[in-house]
Design a protein around this motif. Structure first.
Motif, PDB file in Angstrom:
ATOM      1  N   MET A   1     102.996 -35.980  48.329  1.00  0.00           N
ATOM      2  CA  MET A   1     102.197 -36.894  49.144  1.00  0.00           C
ATOM      3  C   MET A   1     101.668 -36.115  50.356  1.00  0.00           C
ATOM      4  SD  MET A   1     102.743 -39.434  47.170  1.00  0.00           S
ATOM      5  CE  MET A   1     101.471 -40.357  47.963  1.00  0.00           C
ATOM      6  N   SER A   2     100.349 -36.019  50.481  1.00  0.00           N
ATOM      7  CA  SER A   2      99.764 -35.246  51.577  1.00  0.00           C
ATOM      8  C   SER A   2      98.342 -35.700  51.828  1.00  0.00           C
ATOM      9  CB  SER A   2      99.805 -33.758  51.211  1.00  0.00           C
ATOM     10  OG  SER A   2      98.574 -33.129  51.445  1.00  0.00           O
ATOM     11  N   PRO A   3      97.881 -35.644  53.100  1.00  0.00           N
ATOM     12  CA  PRO A   3      96.491 -36.053  53.381  1.00  0.00           C
ATOM     13  C   PRO A   3      95.460 -35.148  52.705  1.00  0.00           C
ATOM     14  CG  PRO A   3      97.617 -35.308  55.391  1.00  0.00           C
ATOM     15  CD  PRO A   3      98.618 -35.288  54.305  1.00  0.00           C
TER      16      PRO A   3
ATOM     17  N   TYR B   1     107.019 -32.485  59.382  1.00  0.00           N
ATOM     18  CA  TYR B   1     106.583 -31.416  60.266  1.00  0.00           C
ATOM     19  C   TYR B   1     105.101 -31.147  59.987  1.00  0.00           C
ATOM     20  CZ  TYR B   1     111.629 -31.010  60.323  1.00  0.00           C
ATOM     21  OH  TYR B   1     112.954 -31.301  60.381  1.00  0.00           O
ATOM     22  N   GLU B   2     104.703 -29.883  59.916  1.00  0.00           N
ATOM     23  CA  GLU B   2     103.290 -29.594  59.633  1.00  0.00           C
ATOM     24  C   GLU B   2     103.041 -29.412  58.137  1.00  0.00           C
ATOM     25  OE1 GLU B   2     104.338 -28.449  62.934  1.00  0.00           O
ATOM     26  OE2 GLU B   2     103.141 -30.192  63.431  1.00  0.00           O
ATOM     27  N   GLY B   3     104.047 -29.751  57.317  1.00  0.00           N
ATOM     28  CA  GLY B   3     103.888 -29.625  55.874  1.00  0.00           C
ATOM     29  C   GLY B   3     105.055 -28.888  55.254  1.00  0.00           C
TER      30      GLY B   3
ATOM     31  N   SER C   1      96.984 -38.353  48.178  1.00  0.00           N
ATOM     32  CA  SER C   1      96.881 -38.934  49.519  1.00  0.00           C
ATOM     33  C   SER C   1      96.686 -40.434  49.379  1.00  0.00           C
ATOM     34  CB  SER C   1      95.663 -38.324  50.221  1.00  0.00           C
ATOM     35  OG  SER C   1      95.341 -39.060  51.388  1.00  0.00           O
ATOM     36  N   ILE C   2      97.190 -41.203  50.325  1.00  0.00           N
ATOM     37  CA  ILE C   2      96.891 -42.651  50.304  1.00  0.00           C
ATOM     38  C   ILE C   2      95.701 -42.974  51.197  1.00  0.00           C
ATOM     39  CG2 ILE C   2      99.228 -43.348  49.656  1.00  0.00           C
ATOM     40  CD1 ILE C   2      99.474 -44.428  52.634  1.00  0.00           C
ATOM     41  N   GLY C   3      95.120 -41.988  51.866  1.00  0.00           N
ATOM     42  CA  GLY C   3      93.946 -42.238  52.696  1.00  0.00           C
ATOM     43  C   GLY C   3      93.735 -41.117  53.692  1.00  0.00           C
ATOM     44  N   ASP C   4      92.528 -41.065  54.232  1.00  0.00           N
ATOM     45  CA  ASP C   4      92.137 -39.966  55.117  1.00  0.00           C
ATOM     46  C   ASP C   4      92.583 -40.195  56.554  1.00  0.00           C
ATOM     47  OD1 ASP C   4      91.019 -38.640  53.005  1.00  0.00           O
ATOM     48  OD2 ASP C   4      89.002 -39.417  53.354  1.00  0.00           O
ATOM     49  N   TYR C   5      93.873 -40.078  56.768  1.00  0.00           N
ATOM     50  CA  TYR C   5      94.482 -40.154  58.097  1.00  0.00           C
ATOM     51  C   TYR C   5      95.804 -39.424  57.985  1.00  0.00           C
ATOM     52  CZ  TYR C   5      95.963 -44.102  55.290  1.00  0.00           C
ATOM     53  OH  TYR C   5      96.365 -44.877  54.225  1.00  0.00           O
ATOM     54  N   VAL C   6      96.342 -38.992  59.112  1.00  0.00           N
ATOM     55  CA  VAL C   6      97.576 -38.207  59.094  1.00  0.00           C
ATOM     56  C   VAL C   6      98.741 -39.052  59.587  1.00  0.00           C
ATOM     57  CG1 VAL C   6      98.717 -36.102  59.882  1.00  0.00           C
ATOM     58  CG2 VAL C   6      96.236 -36.107  59.501  1.00  0.00           C
ATOM     59  N   LEU C   7      99.780 -39.118  58.780  1.00  0.00           N
ATOM     60  CA  LEU C   7     101.009 -39.837  59.137  1.00  0.00           C
ATOM     61  C   LEU C   7     102.074 -38.820  59.561  1.00  0.00           C
ATOM     62  CD1 LEU C   7     100.943 -42.232  56.050  1.00  0.00           C
ATOM     63  CD2 LEU C   7     100.300 -42.805  58.389  1.00  0.00           C
ATOM     64  N   THR C   8     103.212 -39.312  60.032  1.00  0.00           N
ATOM     65  CA  THR C   8     104.279 -38.391  60.450  1.00  0.00           C
ATOM     66  C   THR C   8     105.099 -37.896  59.259  1.00  0.00           C
ATOM     67  OG1 THR C   8     105.764 -40.252  60.853  1.00  0.00           O
ATOM     68  CG2 THR C   8     104.487 -39.442  62.738  1.00  0.00           C
TER      69      THR C   8
HETATM   70  C1  4FM Z   1     101.144 -34.929  57.264  1.00  0.00           C
HETATM   71  C2  4FM Z   1     102.208 -34.474  55.162  1.00  0.00           C
HETATM   72  C3  4FM Z   1     100.755 -33.610  57.366  1.00  0.00           C
HETATM   73  C4  4FM Z   1     101.810 -33.153  55.253  1.00  0.00           C
HETATM   74  C5  4FM Z   1     101.876 -35.366  56.178  1.00  0.00           C
HETATM   75  C6  4FM Z   1     101.093 -32.730  56.352  1.00  0.00           C
HETATM   76  C7  4FM Z   1      99.931 -38.635  53.764  1.00  0.00           C
HETATM   77  C8  4FM Z   1      98.744 -39.339  53.545  1.00  0.00           C
HETATM   78  C9  4FM Z   1     100.453 -38.097  55.028  1.00  0.00           C
HETATM   79  C10 4FM Z   1     102.256 -36.797  56.084  1.00  0.00           C
HETATM   80  N1  4FM Z   1     100.558 -38.540  52.596  1.00  0.00           N
HETATM   81  N2  4FM Z   1      98.718 -39.648  52.255  1.00  0.00           N
HETATM   82  N3  4FM Z   1      97.785 -39.660  54.393  1.00  0.00           N
HETATM   83  N4  4FM Z   1     101.645 -37.424  54.932  1.00  0.00           N
HETATM   84  O1  4FM Z   1      99.832 -38.248  56.072  1.00  0.00           O
HETATM   85  O2  4FM Z   1      99.824 -39.149  51.686  1.00  0.00           O
HETATM   86 CL1  4FM Z   1     100.610 -31.069  56.436  1.00  0.00          CL
END
Ligand code: 4FM
Length: 171
Positions: A83-85, A111-113, A128-135
């Motif tokens: 799961m990642s943006p 963290y940063e990934g 990704s579930i959408g174009d935004y950054v979660l923690t």
């Molecule tokens: C944030 C994972 C930065 C990796 C995150 C990095 C996310 C999303 C998300 C946290 N995951 N859809 N939007 N994850 O923000 O799926 Cl580098």
């Protein structure tokens, strides 16, 4: 359908115990196995983060710890999702396709990934579930589990899958 979730925060998934997903687990229609990545740290302080390989700002999750957590649930037939943006944005078509798998291993980043070398080695698909950054990837993992589980036989009462899609374009 079996879901293995690799996470630093397994308690967050308590939210899934309520409602329809909790019922589906009780009925053994789906199985959700939470794996605490921190349990695979060999460090005395249970450290799971590190400075990035090759340099860069911030911290990443240590590849060796993530890899050992993965090995504890490894299955050649499983699809491994990160799961990642930066992944492909989840839509109903992808949800339906994923529901045909028998075993999903979902990796939640923090963290940063996560060190890229372990991602290259184990991940089949980045979502990704959408174009935004979660923690962290925990809420996205719950979104994935919830949306995919609706397609598993017996989870919803008959006809709900189609009925609830009436107001929405899925193709
Ligand atoms: C944030 C994972 C930065 C990796 C995150 C990095 C996310 C999303 C998300 C946290 N995951 N859809 N939007 N994850 O923000 O799926 Cl580098």
């Amino acid at each position: 359908m079996k879901f293995d979730v690799l996470t630093l925060f397994p308690e967050m998934f308590d939210a899934l115990k309520t409602s329809i997903i909790g019922k589906a687990v009780e009925k053994k229609l789906i199985e959700i196995n939470l794996v605490n990545i921190r349990d695979f740290s060999k460090d005395r302080h249970k450290k799971v983060d590190d400075t990035p390989y090759g340099g860069g700002a911030g911290m990443v999750m240590r590849p060796d710890v993530v890899y050992r957590a993965f090995q504890s649930v490894e299955d050649k037939k499983a699809k491994v999702i990160y799961m990642s943006p930066q992944g492909n944005t989840l839509n109903q078509q992808m949800v339906e396709t994923l529901s045909k798998e028998s075993h999903l291993i979902i990796l939640c980043g923090h963290y940063e990934g996560i060190d890229q070398r372990v991602l290259d080695k184990i991940v089949d698909e980045e979502i990704s579930i959408g174009d935004y950054v979660l923690t962290g990837g925990e809420i996205p993992a719950m979104v994935l589990i919830d949306s995919v589980s609706r397609y598993i036989g017996g989870v919803l009462k008959q006809d709900s899958i189609q009925e609830e899609s009436f107001g929405m374009r899925t193709s």
